[in-house]
Motif scaffolding. Structure first.
Motif, PDB file in Angstrom:
ATOM      1  N   VAL A  82     -28.230  21.977  26.627  1.00  0.00           N
ATOM      2  CA  VAL A  82     -28.313  23.011  27.664  1.00  0.00           C
ATOM      3  C   VAL A  82     -27.292  22.744  28.771  1.00  0.00           C
ATOM      4  O   VAL A  82     -26.599  23.658  29.224  1.00  0.00           O
ATOM      5  CB  VAL A  82     -29.738  23.084  28.245  1.00  0.00           C
ATOM      6  CG1 VAL A  82     -29.780  24.028  29.445  1.00  0.00           C
ATOM      7  CG2 VAL A  82     -30.720  23.553  27.178  1.00  0.00           C
ATOM      8  N   ALA A  83     -27.158  21.498  29.203  1.00  0.00           N
ATOM      9  CA  ALA A  83     -26.214  21.153  30.265  1.00  0.00           C
ATOM     10  C   ALA A  83     -24.774  21.445  29.870  1.00  0.00           C
ATOM     11  O   ALA A  83     -23.934  21.744  30.725  1.00  0.00           O
ATOM     12  CB  ALA A  83     -26.367  19.684  30.649  1.00  0.00           C
ATOM     13  N   SER A  84     -24.478  21.375  28.569  1.00  0.00           N
ATOM     14  CA  SER A  84     -23.099  21.617  28.105  1.00  0.00           C
ATOM     15  C   SER A  84     -22.656  23.055  28.345  1.00  0.00           C
ATOM     16  O   SER A  84     -21.457  23.347  28.322  1.00  0.00           O
ATOM     17  CB  SER A  84     -22.985  21.281  26.617  1.00  0.00           C
ATOM     18  OG  SER A  84     -23.701  22.220  25.831  1.00  0.00           O
ATOM     19  N   TYR A  85     -23.600  23.961  28.581  1.00  0.00           N
ATOM     20  CA  TYR A  85     -23.252  25.349  28.851  1.00  0.00           C
ATOM     21  C   TYR A  85     -22.832  25.572  30.305  1.00  0.00           C
ATOM     22  O   TYR A  85     -22.524  26.693  30.698  1.00  0.00           O
ATOM     23  CB  TYR A  85     -24.422  26.266  28.502  1.00  0.00           C
ATOM     24  CG  TYR A  85     -24.600  26.457  27.014  1.00  0.00           C
ATOM     25  CD1 TYR A  85     -23.838  27.398  26.318  1.00  0.00           C
ATOM     26  CD2 TYR A  85     -25.493  25.680  26.290  1.00  0.00           C
ATOM     27  CE1 TYR A  85     -23.978  27.561  24.949  1.00  0.00           C
ATOM     28  CE2 TYR A  85     -25.649  25.835  24.925  1.00  0.00           C
ATOM     29  CZ  TYR A  85     -24.889  26.777  24.263  1.00  0.00           C
ATOM     30  OH  TYR A  85     -25.036  26.919  22.904  1.00  0.00           O
ATOM     31  N   SER A  86     -22.820  24.485  31.067  1.00  0.00           N
ATOM     32  CA  SER A  86     -22.372  24.559  32.456  1.00  0.00           C
ATOM     33  C   SER A  86     -21.313  23.494  32.703  1.00  0.00           C
ATOM     34  O   SER A  86     -21.483  22.594  33.524  1.00  0.00           O
ATOM     35  CB  SER A  86     -23.572  24.357  33.393  1.00  0.00           C
ATOM     36  OG  SER A  86     -23.208  24.549  34.732  1.00  0.00           O
ATOM     37  N   PRO A  87     -20.154  23.594  31.975  1.00  0.00           N
ATOM     38  CA  PRO A  87     -19.153  22.519  32.029  1.00  0.00           C
ATOM     39  C   PRO A  87     -18.442  22.392  33.371  1.00  0.00           C
ATOM     40  O   PRO A  87     -17.862  21.337  33.663  1.00  0.00           O
ATOM     41  CB  PRO A  87     -18.160  22.915  30.922  1.00  0.00           C
ATOM     42  CG  PRO A  87     -18.285  24.402  30.833  1.00  0.00           C
ATOM     43  CD  PRO A  87     -19.737  24.693  31.085  1.00  0.00           C
ATOM     44  N   ASP A  88     -18.466  23.460  34.181  1.00  0.00           N
ATOM     45  CA  ASP A  88     -17.787  23.396  35.472  1.00  0.00           C
ATOM     46  C   ASP A  88     -18.681  22.834  36.575  1.00  0.00           C
ATOM     47  O   ASP A  88     -18.276  22.774  37.741  1.00  0.00           O
ATOM     48  CB  ASP A  88     -17.277  24.783  35.877  1.00  0.00           C
ATOM     49  CG  ASP A  88     -18.391  25.813  35.973  1.00  0.00           C
ATOM     50  OD1 ASP A  88     -19.447  25.595  35.343  1.00  0.00           O
ATOM     51  OD2 ASP A  88     -18.205  26.827  36.664  1.00  0.00           O
ATOM     52  N   THR A  89     -19.886  22.441  36.215  1.00  0.00           N
ATOM     53  CA  THR A  89     -20.803  21.837  37.178  1.00  0.00           C
ATOM     54  C   THR A  89     -20.808  20.330  37.005  1.00  0.00           C
ATOM     55  O   THR A  89     -20.867  19.819  35.884  1.00  0.00           O
ATOM     56  CB  THR A  89     -22.240  22.367  36.980  1.00  0.00           C
ATOM     57  OG1 THR A  89     -22.241  23.790  37.105  1.00  0.00           O
ATOM     58  CG2 THR A  89     -23.178  21.779  38.020  1.00  0.00           C
TER      59      THR A  89
END
Length: 310
Positions: free
Chosen positions: A27-34
């Protein structure tokens, strides 16, 4: 309630929690710019606040008892604060599967050391065999990563990621031990977990001022942040605290070896991370390790009725 039944219920609760935690890397990988620091601080910080709200009645009752053990309380809270920062950064540097595997695989070792050195608890032969099997499985899973898979990080960064994974394992074992210690001295499981996470939130949430620039920059980022805080963090740790009511921290952390299996399957099927045959043999060994722990439950691991989850 039958002791064997309550112990099985505790084990099942930790297994479900492990499945939820296994989704976090994907799930976290879908927010790479964070920043992974922001993801960890927000998910654990907000999750901690939700735990406090959910358990506020028991927390008020048990507050004095918990504050009578300031070293245990502060040690556990510090471990909670450090864990997500190390864990999510490790996954960002080494990949979801390897980061999760290293973080979770080292936790039983550190938990057993804490139980032995501080709580003076005996390490059983069953646990030792299970740990060796799990450790070998973890090693094979790590070595079985396909060579054609690449990460956009240097070898040095990946080494740092592995070290951070070990730190995550140490702190995971640390707050598991602290929560169990509070429960053993009379605190409800809800009080123990919410107390540790609530104190950690006082450090984690302010850190977002420095790391959380892109946390709410898009609908996807917002969805990722809210999912992480509510499902694996809040719900997962409610279940984990419930499980700790019935079994030791060293056994609980060993059962959570199922988390890297879930993370690996998701990483392969959704993110395209690849493993060869030796990696899947390692996954099988970890599964056998889990079965060894769940098929033979000792009655002495159940606490008295007054400590039951409520």
């Amino acid at each position: 309630m039958n002791r064997q039944h309550t112990s099985f219920t505790g084990i099942l609760a930790i297994i479900i929690a492990s499945f939820l935690w296994g989704t976090t890397g994907t799930v976290a990988s879908y927010s790479p710019d964070t920043s992974p620091l922001a993801i960890g601080a927000f998910s654990m910080g907000i999750g901690g606040l939700l735990l406090v709200i959910n358990a506020h009645k028991n927390l008020l009752i048990d507050a004095k008892l918990m504050f009578n053990q300031p070293i245990v309380l502060l040690f556990g809270a510090a471990c909670v604060a450090i864990y997500p920062l190390a864990f999510y950064t490790s996954m960002r540097l080494t990949g979801v599967a390897i980061g999760t595997v290293v973080s979770i695989a080292t936790a039983p070792f550190f938990a057993a050391i804490l139980d032995r050195l501080i709580s003076k608890k005996h390490i059983t032969k069953q646990w030792l065999i299970s740990f060796i099997m799990g450790a070998v499985g973890i090693a094979l899973l790590t070595l079985g990563r396909a060579k054609n898979e690449t990460l956009q990080t240097s070898d040095f960064s990946q080494l740092i990621g592995i070290i951070l994974g070990c730190i995550a394992g140490l702190t995971y074992a640390g707050y598991s031990w602290a929560a169990r210690r509070l429960i053993e001295t009379g605190a409800k499981s809800q009080s123990a977990m919410s107390g540790l996470f609530g104190l950690a939130s006082l450090v984690l949430l302010p850190s977002l001022w420095f790391t959380g620039d892109n946390l709410f920059a898009s609908a996807t980022n917002i969805s990722v942040a809210l999912y992480m805080a509510i499902i694996p963090m809040f719900l997962g740790y409610v279940l984990f605290g419930y499980g700790l009511t019935f079994i030791d921290a060293s056994k609980a952390t060993l059962i959570t070896l199922i988390e890297p299996l879930v993370a690996t399957i998701l990483a392969v099927s959704i993110l395209g991370e690849q493993f060869n045959a030796i990696g899947w043999i390692g996954a099988l060994l970890v599964t056998l390790c889990l079965l060894m722990q769940t098929l033979k439950t000792k009655k002495h691991q159940t606490l008295n009725a007054q400590n039951l989850y409520s």
